[in-house]
Design a protein around this motif. Structure first.
Motif, PDB file in Angstrom:
ATOM      1  N   THR A  81     -11.730 -11.299   9.451  1.00 55.10           N
ATOM      2  CA  THR A  81     -13.004 -11.900   9.086  1.00 55.10           C
ATOM      3  C   THR A  81     -12.954 -13.409   8.930  1.00 55.10           C
ATOM      4  N   VAL A  82     -11.732 -14.000   8.928  1.00 60.85           N
ATOM      5  CA  VAL A  82     -11.662 -15.444   8.736  1.00 60.85           C
ATOM      6  C   VAL A  82     -10.759 -16.054   9.775  1.00 60.85           C
ATOM      7  N   ALA A  83     -10.829 -17.373   9.855  1.00 57.68           N
ATOM      8  CA  ALA A  83     -10.096 -18.064  10.911  1.00 57.68           C
ATOM      9  C   ALA A  83      -8.603 -18.085  10.682  1.00 57.68           C
ATOM     10  N   SER A  84      -8.162 -18.214   9.472  1.00 61.31           N
ATOM     11  CA  SER A  84      -6.725 -18.321   9.238  1.00 61.31           C
ATOM     12  C   SER A  84      -6.397 -17.899   7.821  1.00 61.31           C
ATOM     13  N   VAL A  85      -5.098 -17.680   7.605  1.00 61.93           N
ATOM     14  CA  VAL A  85      -4.615 -17.297   6.294  1.00 61.93           C
ATOM     15  C   VAL A  85      -3.842 -18.465   5.705  1.00 61.93           C
ATOM     16  N   ASP A  86      -4.009 -18.718   4.420  1.00 59.25           N
ATOM     17  CA  ASP A  86      -3.200 -19.722   3.733  1.00 59.25           C
ATOM     18  C   ASP A  86      -1.773 -19.205   3.686  1.00 59.25           C
ATOM     19  N   ARG A  87      -0.870 -19.818   4.474  1.00 63.78           N
ATOM     20  CA  ARG A  87       0.488 -19.290   4.591  1.00 63.78           C
ATOM     21  C   ARG A  87       1.291 -19.471   3.313  1.00 63.78           C
ATOM     22  N   SER A  88       0.789 -20.277   2.357  1.00 68.06           N
ATOM     23  CA  SER A  88       1.514 -20.453   1.095  1.00 68.06           C
ATOM     24  C   SER A  88       1.319 -19.259   0.170  1.00 68.06           C
ATOM     25  N   ILE A  89       0.307 -18.418   0.472  1.00 65.24           N
ATOM     26  CA  ILE A  89       0.055 -17.237  -0.353  1.00 65.24           C
ATOM     27  C   ILE A  89       0.869 -16.072   0.203  1.00 65.24           C
ATOM     28  N   LYS A  90       1.897 -15.676  -0.525  1.00 66.88           N
ATOM     29  CA  LYS A  90       2.755 -14.585  -0.077  1.00 66.88           C
ATOM     30  C   LYS A  90       2.276 -13.283  -0.724  1.00 66.88           C
ATOM     31  N   PRO A  91       2.182 -12.220   0.068  1.00 69.91           N
ATOM     32  CA  PRO A  91       1.757 -10.936  -0.513  1.00 69.91           C
ATOM     33  C   PRO A  91       2.792 -10.414  -1.504  1.00 69.91           C
ATOM     34  N   VAL A  92       2.315  -9.746  -2.531  1.00 66.88           N
ATOM     35  CA  VAL A  92       3.196  -9.124  -3.522  1.00 66.88           C
ATOM     36  C   VAL A  92       3.254  -7.619  -3.284  1.00 66.88           C
ATOM     37  N   LEU A  93       2.124  -7.072  -2.837  1.00 69.01           N
ATOM     38  CA  LEU A  93       2.028  -5.641  -2.586  1.00 69.01           C
ATOM     39  C   LEU A  93       1.312  -5.396  -1.266  1.00 69.01           C
ATOM     40  N   PHE A  94       1.631  -4.282  -0.631  1.00 69.33           N
ATOM     41  CA  PHE A  94       0.859  -3.783   0.501  1.00 69.33           C
ATOM     42  C   PHE A  94       0.453  -2.351   0.167  1.00 69.33           C
ATOM     43  N   GLU A  95      -0.806  -2.011   0.445  1.00 68.42           N
ATOM     44  CA  GLU A  95      -1.211  -0.616   0.354  1.00 68.42           C
ATOM     45  C   GLU A  95      -1.119  -0.035   1.759  1.00 68.42           C
ATOM     46  N   ILE A  96      -0.158   0.883   1.930  1.00 63.84           N
ATOM     47  CA  ILE A  96       0.119   1.429   3.252  1.00 63.84           C
ATOM     48  C   ILE A  96      -0.097   2.938   3.219  1.00 63.84           C
ATOM     49  N   PHE A  97      -1.082   3.419   3.971  1.00 66.95           N
ATOM     50  CA  PHE A  97      -1.385   4.837   4.051  1.00 66.95           C
ATOM     51  C   PHE A  97      -1.606   5.432   2.664  1.00 66.95           C
ATOM     52  N   GLY A  98      -2.310   4.687   1.799  1.00 64.23           N
ATOM     53  CA  GLY A  98      -2.646   5.179   0.467  1.00 64.23           C
ATOM     54  C   GLY A  98      -1.531   5.064  -0.549  1.00 64.23           C
ATOM     55  N   GLU A  99      -0.428   4.430  -0.178  1.00 58.67           N
ATOM     56  CA  GLU A  99       0.716   4.284  -1.082  1.00 58.67           C
ATOM     57  C   GLU A  99       1.008   2.797  -1.288  1.00 58.67           C
ATOM     58  N   ILE A 100       1.388   2.421  -2.506  1.00 62.88           N
ATOM     59  CA  ILE A 100       1.688   1.021  -2.806  1.00 62.88           C
ATOM     60  C   ILE A 100       3.145   0.720  -2.479  1.00 62.88           C
ATOM     61  N   TRP A 101       3.342  -0.317  -1.666  1.00 62.46           N
ATOM     62  CA  TRP A 101       4.679  -0.790  -1.312  1.00 62.46           C
ATOM     63  C   TRP A 101       4.862  -2.193  -1.890  1.00 62.46           C
ATOM     64  N   THR A 102       5.995  -2.426  -2.527  1.00 60.16           N
ATOM     65  CA  THR A 102       6.288  -3.719  -3.141  1.00 60.16           C
ATOM     66  C   THR A 102       7.044  -4.611  -2.164  1.00 60.16           C
ATOM     67  N   VAL A 103       6.620  -5.869  -2.085  1.00 61.88           N
ATOM     68  CA  VAL A 103       7.339  -6.842  -1.253  1.00 61.88           C
ATOM     69  C   VAL A 103       8.580  -7.299  -2.004  1.00 61.88           C
ATOM     70  N   GLN A 104       9.754  -7.050  -1.429  1.00 61.92           N
ATOM     71  CA  GLN A 104      11.010  -7.442  -2.060  1.00 61.92           C
ATOM     72  C   GLN A 104      11.457  -8.833  -1.640  1.00 61.92           C
TER      73      GLN A 104
END
Length: 437
Positions: free
Chosen positions: A22-45
């Motif tokens: 929906t937007v042109a770009s992502v602020d690359r300084s913002i690192k994800p902490v979690l991903f919701e994958i197939f209804g399950e929470i995965w933590t970024v290590q």
């Protein structure tokens, strides 16, 4: 992009076609902490790598499953070309043991309201690029360069040639083969090919600029130059560009020298074969009697200027180089993680012939190693090969890596412990290498 570590599968689910960025770009300084994958929470290590169009993260689920997420940068056109390209190639070529496994695709919605497309991938370990640095201890300048053992070069060459033979049979060209895109799988005990963002169907090249500088075949160099000038070449590149790249990679592994400046030199362009000969004659080998000329001839057959004259992946696998049984060096077993750990310099012969002491040592070692993970089995041979060495099979390579990190340099009875990994397949067969010192 690099993926590192061990791997376990997860269910593959499709991304709904209606979900678009929906937007042109992502602020690359913002690192994800979690991903919701197939209804399950995965933590970024940790973040494993970042490129222009995507970032790669090591992630873990609540079930202690680990994987890699490759998150593509969103764009305003909704094309997500890199995501769709790599997804389509990986989905088409799944199933080969020497190609990274795609577990699934999903859309991530972050806290800023940005939607990004992601690939859930097998988590692999050390790359050949990292191995090149480690084998020289980060050597630069005046320090001597030392390449990898013939065992490791042969292992990598066979694995990647088998991947390429499969890929080319399916009609694809990888088009970006380089040390960073070849990774070790600790659990499968083999090297795997990753990053298919520049791949294309042979005869239907839809990528103008292919291959990385230093690993680019002559015909790709010409094509890239024409593309920069806005001109069209007579025909697209073929699978032969992958063999050129692999030839350079193997030459770097053998010599321990980064060859980017060399392959760009006029001398290389005028007489590549002579320079390969020079590298082989000037490299110091611990075992000069080993017929290294088989490797030299294999590499030279990959580095012919005429792509039609280069060997194919299938013919390269028939090289006499692959019929030579090389033994690993101790350094190889330190570099390549596996679920089996080998501990050296722990036990005297006297301990092996006293049954009570021997049983006590087995129990003590098992108790110590269980601090770092699940121990499946433990072996201390009483006779050669392997006499007095401790072999510990852990439940996973991540457990053995933690044990190797914690035990290396420890002292037991005044002795410094040496901890290396050991091939699980050899251990299972009861085959204990007499490693080259």
């Amino acid at each position: 992009m690099a993926y590192c570590g061990s791997s376990q599968p997860n269910a593959e689910l499709p991304v709904p076609d209606s979900v678009l960025p929906t937007v042109a770009s992502v602020d690359r300084s913002i690192k994800p902490v979690l991903f919701e994958i197939f209804g399950e929470i995965w933590t970024v290590q940790s973040q494993l790598g970042q490129g222009v169009s995507a970032s790669v993260y090591r992630v873990s689920s609540g079930r202690s499953t680990t994987a890699a997420v490759k998150e593509f940068q969103a764009n305003s056109q909704g094309g997500d070309y890199g995501f769709h390209k790599e997804r389509s190639v990986l989905e088409d070529i799944q199933g080969h043991k020497n190609i990274v496994t795609l577990y699934g695709v999903f859309t991530n919605h972050n806290c800023m309201g940005v939607s990004t497309r992601c690939l859930l991938l097998e988590l692999l370990d050390v790359s050949v690029s990292e191995l090149l640095v480690r084998c020289n201890g980060g050597a630069h300048g005046g320090r001597a360069q030392q390449g990898h053992s013939m065992w490791l070069v042969q292992h990598c060459a066979r694995d990647i040639l088998e991947a390429l033979a499969f890929l080319h049979k399916e009609g694809y060209v990888h088009a970006d083969l380089k040390p960073r895109n070849i990774l070790w799988s600790a659990d499968d005990e083999c090297f795997k090919l990753i990053d298919f963002g520049l791949s294309f169907k042979q005869g239907n090249q839809d990528v103008k600029y292919i291959q990385t500088d230093g690993y680019r075949a002559p015909e790709a160099e010409v094509q890239n130059s024409l593309a920069r000038a806005g001109l069209e070449g007579d025909a697209g590149c073929t699978a032969a560009v992958d063999l050129w790249s692999l030839g350079v990679v193997l030459l770097e592994m053998f010599s321990g020298i980064k060859l980017k400046d060399t392959v760009r030199s006029q001398e290389w362009k005028e007489n590549c074969a002579a320079m390969v000969d020079h590298i082989f004659t000037s490299s110091s080998l611990a075992c000069p009697a080993i017929p290294v000329y088989h490797l030299r001839d294999l590499i030279k057959s990959m580095l012919l200027d005429d792509p039609k004259g280069r060997c194919t992946a299938e013919t390269a696998l028939l090289s006499p180089f692959f019929s030579i049984p090389f033994a690993p060096h101790i350094e190889d077993l330190v570099l390549l993680p596996s679920p089996v750990l080998r501990l050296i310099n722990l036990i005297d012969d006297s301990h092996l012939h006293n049954e009570d002491e021997y049983e006590d040592i087995l129990e003590d070692m098992k108790e110590e190693c269980q601090k770092y993970g699940s121990v499946v089995s433990l072996l201390i041979p009483k006779e050669n090969p392997g006499k007095g060495q401790v072999f510990v099979e852990f439940g996973s390579s991540s457990d053995s890596k933690e044990a190797q990190r914690r035990l290396t340099g420890r002292t037991f009875d005044g002795k410094f412990v040496v901890a290396t990994f050991y091939p699980l397949s050899a251990y299972k067969r009861g085959y204990l290498y007499q490693t080259v010192q």
